[in-house]
Each structure stands twice: as structure tokens, then as C-alpha cells.
Design a protein around this motif. Sequence first.
Motif, PDB file in Angstrom:
ATOM      1  N   ILE A 119       1.071  -0.999  -0.385  1.00  0.00           N
ATOM      2  CA  ILE A 119       0.333   0.188   0.343  1.00  0.00           C
ATOM      3  C   ILE A 119       0.712   1.126  -0.162  1.00  0.00           C
ATOM      4  CG2 ILE A 119      -1.699   1.649   0.806  1.00  0.00           C
ATOM      5  CD1 ILE A 119      -2.420  -1.355   2.576  1.00  0.00           C
ATOM      6  N   LEU A 120       0.822   1.715  -1.234  1.00  0.00           N
ATOM      7  CA  LEU A 120       1.802   3.551  -1.515  1.00  0.00           C
ATOM      8  C   LEU A 120       0.866   4.118  -0.935  1.00  0.00           C
ATOM      9  CD1 LEU A 120       3.753   4.724  -2.589  1.00  0.00           C
ATOM     10  CD2 LEU A 120       2.713   5.366  -4.479  1.00  0.00           C
ATOM     11  N   CYS A 121       1.120   5.017   0.856  1.00  0.00           N
ATOM     12  CA  CYS A 121       0.625   6.112   0.698  1.00  0.00           C
ATOM     13  C   CYS A 121       1.776   7.471   1.853  1.00  0.00           C
ATOM     14  CB  CYS A 121      -0.195   5.283   2.413  1.00  0.00           C
ATOM     15  SG  CYS A 121       0.546   4.730   3.071  1.00  0.00           S
ATOM     16  N   THR A 122       0.262   8.363   2.549  1.00  0.00           N
ATOM     17  CA  THR A 122       0.895   9.091   3.199  1.00  0.00           C
ATOM     18  C   THR A 122       1.210   9.242   4.469  1.00  0.00           C
ATOM     19  OG1 THR A 122      -0.781  10.730   2.564  1.00  0.00           O
ATOM     20  CG2 THR A 122       0.323  10.831   0.827  1.00  0.00           C
ATOM     21  N   GLU A 123       1.241  10.248   5.537  1.00  0.00           N
ATOM     22  CA  GLU A 123       0.899  10.121   6.302  1.00  0.00           C
ATOM     23  C   GLU A 123      -0.547  10.088   7.295  1.00  0.00           C
ATOM     24  OE1 GLU A 123       2.108  13.270   8.327  1.00  0.00           O
ATOM     25  OE2 GLU A 123       2.699  14.835   7.341  1.00  0.00           O
ATOM     26  N   ILE A 124      -1.809  11.289   5.591  1.00  0.00           N
ATOM     27  CA  ILE A 124      -2.702  10.362   6.303  1.00  0.00           C
ATOM     28  C   ILE A 124      -3.417   9.463   7.214  1.00  0.00           C
ATOM     29  CG2 ILE A 124      -5.164  11.042   5.356  1.00  0.00           C
ATOM     30  CD1 ILE A 124      -4.126  12.759   2.791  1.00  0.00           C
ATOM     31  N   LEU A 125      -2.983   8.246   6.342  1.00  0.00           N
ATOM     32  CA  LEU A 125      -3.600   7.490   7.094  1.00  0.00           C
ATOM     33  C   LEU A 125      -2.574   6.942   7.965  1.00  0.00           C
ATOM     34  CD1 LEU A 125      -4.536   4.326   5.782  1.00  0.00           C
ATOM     35  CD2 LEU A 125      -2.482   3.606   5.230  1.00  0.00           C
ATOM     36  N   PRO A 126      -2.595   7.082   9.149  1.00  0.00           N
ATOM     37  CA  PRO A 126      -2.441   6.000  10.674  1.00  0.00           C
ATOM     38  C   PRO A 126      -1.641   4.602  10.375  1.00  0.00           C
ATOM     39  CG  PRO A 126      -4.321   6.031  10.722  1.00  0.00           C
ATOM     40  CD  PRO A 126      -4.044   6.820   9.775  1.00  0.00           C
ATOM     41  N   TRP A 127      -1.464   4.073   9.861  1.00  0.00           N
ATOM     42  CA  TRP A 127      -1.047   2.865   9.392  1.00  0.00           C
ATOM     43  C   TRP A 127      -0.436   1.819  10.446  1.00  0.00           C
ATOM     44  CZ3 TRP A 127       3.752   0.563   9.141  1.00  0.00           C
ATOM     45  CH2 TRP A 127       5.239   1.640   8.879  1.00  0.00           C
ATOM     46  N   ARG A 128       0.349   1.992  11.350  1.00  0.00           N
ATOM     47  CA  ARG A 128       1.160   1.923  12.290  1.00  0.00           C
ATOM     48  C   ARG A 128      -0.207   1.619  13.082  1.00  0.00           C
ATOM     49  NH1 ARG A 128       4.167   5.879  10.402  1.00  0.00           N
ATOM     50  NH2 ARG A 128       6.614   5.638   9.676  1.00  0.00           N
ATOM     51  N   LEU A 129      -0.990   2.194  13.876  1.00  0.00           N
ATOM     52  CA  LEU A 129      -1.853   2.111  14.299  1.00  0.00           C
ATOM     53  C   LEU A 129      -3.096   0.536  14.002  1.00  0.00           C
ATOM     54  CD1 LEU A 129      -3.016   5.620  15.223  1.00  0.00           C
ATOM     55  CD2 LEU A 129      -1.726   3.766  16.267  1.00  0.00           C
ATOM     56  N   LEU A 130      -3.032   0.024  12.367  1.00  0.00           N
ATOM     57  CA  LEU A 130      -4.334  -0.247  11.905  1.00  0.00           C
ATOM     58  C   LEU A 130      -3.986  -1.902  11.336  1.00  0.00           C
ATOM     59  CD1 LEU A 130      -5.596   2.328   8.965  1.00  0.00           C
ATOM     60  CD2 LEU A 130      -6.388   1.926  11.325  1.00  0.00           C
ATOM     61  N   LYS A 131      -2.485  -1.731  11.165  1.00  0.00           N
ATOM     62  CA  LYS A 131      -1.153  -2.777  10.339  1.00  0.00           C
ATOM     63  C   LYS A 131      -1.892  -4.120  10.969  1.00  0.00           C
ATOM     64  CE  LYS A 131       2.995  -4.192   8.698  1.00  0.00           C
ATOM     65  NZ  LYS A 131       2.849  -5.589   9.293  1.00  0.00           N
ATOM     66  N   ASP A 132      -1.496  -4.112  12.425  1.00  0.00           N
ATOM     67  CA  ASP A 132      -1.422  -5.324  12.799  1.00  0.00           C
ATOM     68  C   ASP A 132      -3.445  -6.184  12.837  1.00  0.00           C
ATOM     69  OD1 ASP A 132       0.789  -5.629  14.053  1.00  0.00           O
ATOM     70  OD2 ASP A 132       0.806  -4.750  15.851  1.00  0.00           O
ATOM     71  N   GLN A 133      -4.163  -4.914  13.397  1.00  0.00           N
ATOM     72  CA  GLN A 133      -5.507  -5.711  13.151  1.00  0.00           C
ATOM     73  C   GLN A 133      -5.733  -6.422  11.878  1.00  0.00           C
ATOM     74  OE1 GLN A 133      -7.926  -5.415  17.029  1.00  0.00           O
ATOM     75  NE2 GLN A 133      -8.990  -6.467  15.351  1.00  0.00           N
ATOM     76  N   ALA A 134      -5.672  -5.216  10.453  1.00  0.00           N
ATOM     77  CA  ALA A 134      -6.286  -5.569   9.447  1.00  0.00           C
ATOM     78  C   ALA A 134      -4.861  -6.738   8.833  1.00  0.00           C
ATOM     79  CB  ALA A 134      -5.623  -4.808   8.552  1.00  0.00           C
ATOM     80  N   GLU A 135      -3.975  -7.214   9.616  1.00  0.00           N
ATOM     81  CA  GLU A 135      -3.447  -8.397   9.029  1.00  0.00           C
ATOM     82  C   GLU A 135      -3.697  -9.998  10.329  1.00  0.00           C
ATOM     83  OE1 GLU A 135       1.071  -6.842   7.731  1.00  0.00           O
ATOM     84  OE2 GLU A 135       0.474  -7.719  10.314  1.00  0.00           O
TER      85      GLU A 135
END
Length: 399
Positions: free
Chosen positions: A8-24
Motif C-alpha cells: 500500500i502506497l500512502c502518505t501520513e494521512i493514513l495512520p497505518w501503524r495503528l491499523l496494521k496489526d488489526q488488519a492483518e
Amino acid sequence: RVTAPLRILCTEILPWRLLKDQAEADLDFPIEFHEQDFVTAQRTAAMSPESYDVYDQCFHNLDIVWHWRAIQPIDVSRIETWDEMTGLARTIGVPGRRGVGDAPATRLYVQPDGTLSESPTGRISMLPTVHNFDSFAINQEVSTVDVDREVTSWSELLAPRWHGRVALVDEPAIGAFDLTMALVAAGRMTVRDLGNMTVEEIDEMARHATELVQSGHLAPFWRRAPEPVERFASGELTISSIWSPSVVTMKARGLKVRQAFPAEGYRAWHGGLCLARHLDGDRLDMAYAWLNWFLEGWAGANMARQGYYISVPDRIRAHLDPDEWDYWYDGKPAARDLPDPQGRTAIRAGEIRSGGSYRTRSNHIAVWNSTMDEHNFLVRRWTEIIALAEQRGARRRTG
């Protein structure tokens, strides 16, 4: 069998560090995030589409990526929440209230000839997701100004009382609007169409910007959300263009920062998700799974705690405490202290969100972040302004 991560190519708009574990855990496949700044992400998306699977950006960054056919249409029949999308995401909106510029619906639907427009079809260019309505913030503790009562216009960015303690965001499709709205509100210039300025209007804005930099009124610009946080905390800035995660972070740190509700309206933006052109088969299925997971509610609730809205708001109510919903979406006073996405107290009991409810804020849009017809010229002029600001900043630091 080892599954290659969904990239996933993203910017800092996406708080991916907060979402990654739950999404996986929910999706049962690995996810790899590639975070870049706005300009770099757009360039990567357009020029290197094989390097990612999903592109997470904003509608005003869509045109160049679609022009190069780096992404493929999204089949709305595969989006589980499509019929639950807000009107703000799917339609042009109420005349006079939608704001000028790149409203999402203007380039949402893929037409049979491959062009994009607001005419509904079964295929879309980008799945609408997070969005917000931005203005500027003032540190009330330093300034003793009552922002809600005393600050009513974008022209405040030009007020002499803030000389040397004012900053704008360094993104031409964003910062140029903040400055232009301030100049127009102060009566220093006029524009025919704020969302699509002419060469002459861009030149005039740039001349004013140059004067503001040279006079020392404007401090160096910022590019990433953590930057104004540190500069407000140090006392270097008192007023600045702002994004909601920065406001929430500062509140969690105890800074008395308040976002303004300018009479002229907000500068709005709408994020979304795109599918890379190379996807097919199982990889395409994985990408659609991510798109659907993103709108199920859990992700949107996390982003609500940093001030963002989601295109299917009813889905997140089950994932937010009623007190959180009342504050973030309904504009009611916080019934208790409320957390930021990391669980730190950010909103104090009794506080009311600047601008009020979602309905009030979404009906108060002046302009959407936009890529103008003269975007290339804007970028050239903006680059000159930034270079000048950086030179002055360097001289100030070295004495």
C-alpha cells in the motif's frame, strides 16, 4: 504457501501503524505500507505502478495518476458499503455549499470512454474514505486570543500581531489556497475561481507571498504533520495552517491550541483508495478485501480519534464510545476526557469541537484541495517561494 504482502502506497494521512496489526489479523494476509510525502507519492503512483498494489491518497492527486493509466477502475458491486456512502462522497452536493475545486464526485465515476466525471456508473476511479475540513490553528495559551469569538476570517493569517510566528503548509495544492483565501479575505486580491486560478492570479498570489516572506511575516513552511506540533510547543509559531492530527497531538501534550472556524469556509479534502493497473486474480481479491475492511468501522473509529471523518459514518458508531461519537461527529461538549488514537487523553471534559457537528462543518466548505489547470505553473512559483523562505530561515538560524 507464503503470501506476498499487499503493498500500500500512502502518505501520513493514513495512520497505518495503528491499523496494521488489526488488519492483518482480520484479513489473514500480510500488508506492507510505503509512506511518502504528497508530491513523492503522486509521482511514484503515476510513474511506478508496478511498485504498489493499492494507492492511498486524495482526490486532488488523482488526475495525473489516471492520465497515465497507472490505476484501474473499481467495480462498485464489490464494495460492500457502497450504498452507505455519504452524499458528500458520491454527489456534487448542494449548490453554494459544496465548495469550488476538486470535489470528489467531479472525478469519481469512470465513463465508457475512460474519462472521469460526476455522472454515476458502475465503476469508480477512487474509493472515497477519510476526509476533513481544514483551516488554521492558534495557540491560545501564548496569544490569550479567544479563537471562537475573535478569529473569524482567513485574513487572520496576515494580521500584524502574528508577525514572524505564522506558517503555511508546503504543498502547492493546499498551502496556496490557505494563502489566497487570506489575501482575498483581507481585500488584497481577487480571484475569478478559487479552485482554478489563472496564471495572472497565481502570479499575484506569489508576489504577495514573496513580500510576506521577505518582510519576515511568514516563518518557514512545514511539510509533515509533526512539524507544526514541535514548532508550536517551542513557541516559534503561534498561528499556522493545520491538520487535525496535529491539533489532537498538541492537545494531548497540554497545548491550548484551537482551530479557527473562518466565515469564508473551510479548505476541504477527501482521501481515497485506488487499485494498481497490474492487479488481477488473487492479488486483486486481496486488494478488494483491504478496501472493504477499511470501511467496516474499526479503522474509521481510530481515525475519528485524530479528527478525521469516514465516508460511511454509521459503520463506525459501533466502534466508538457514545461520548466519542457525540464529540467528534455531533459537535456536543465532551461528556468526559476522551482519548487520542494512542489512548492518551486529548480532549478534556466540556470541550466542544471547533466548528461543531459534522453536518455544520461539511456545509461550510469554501474550496476543495485541487489540482488546477495551471498546476505546473503553480508548482514552479510555489517552489520559488519555498526556496526563498528556506534561505531566510537558514540566515535567521545562523544569525
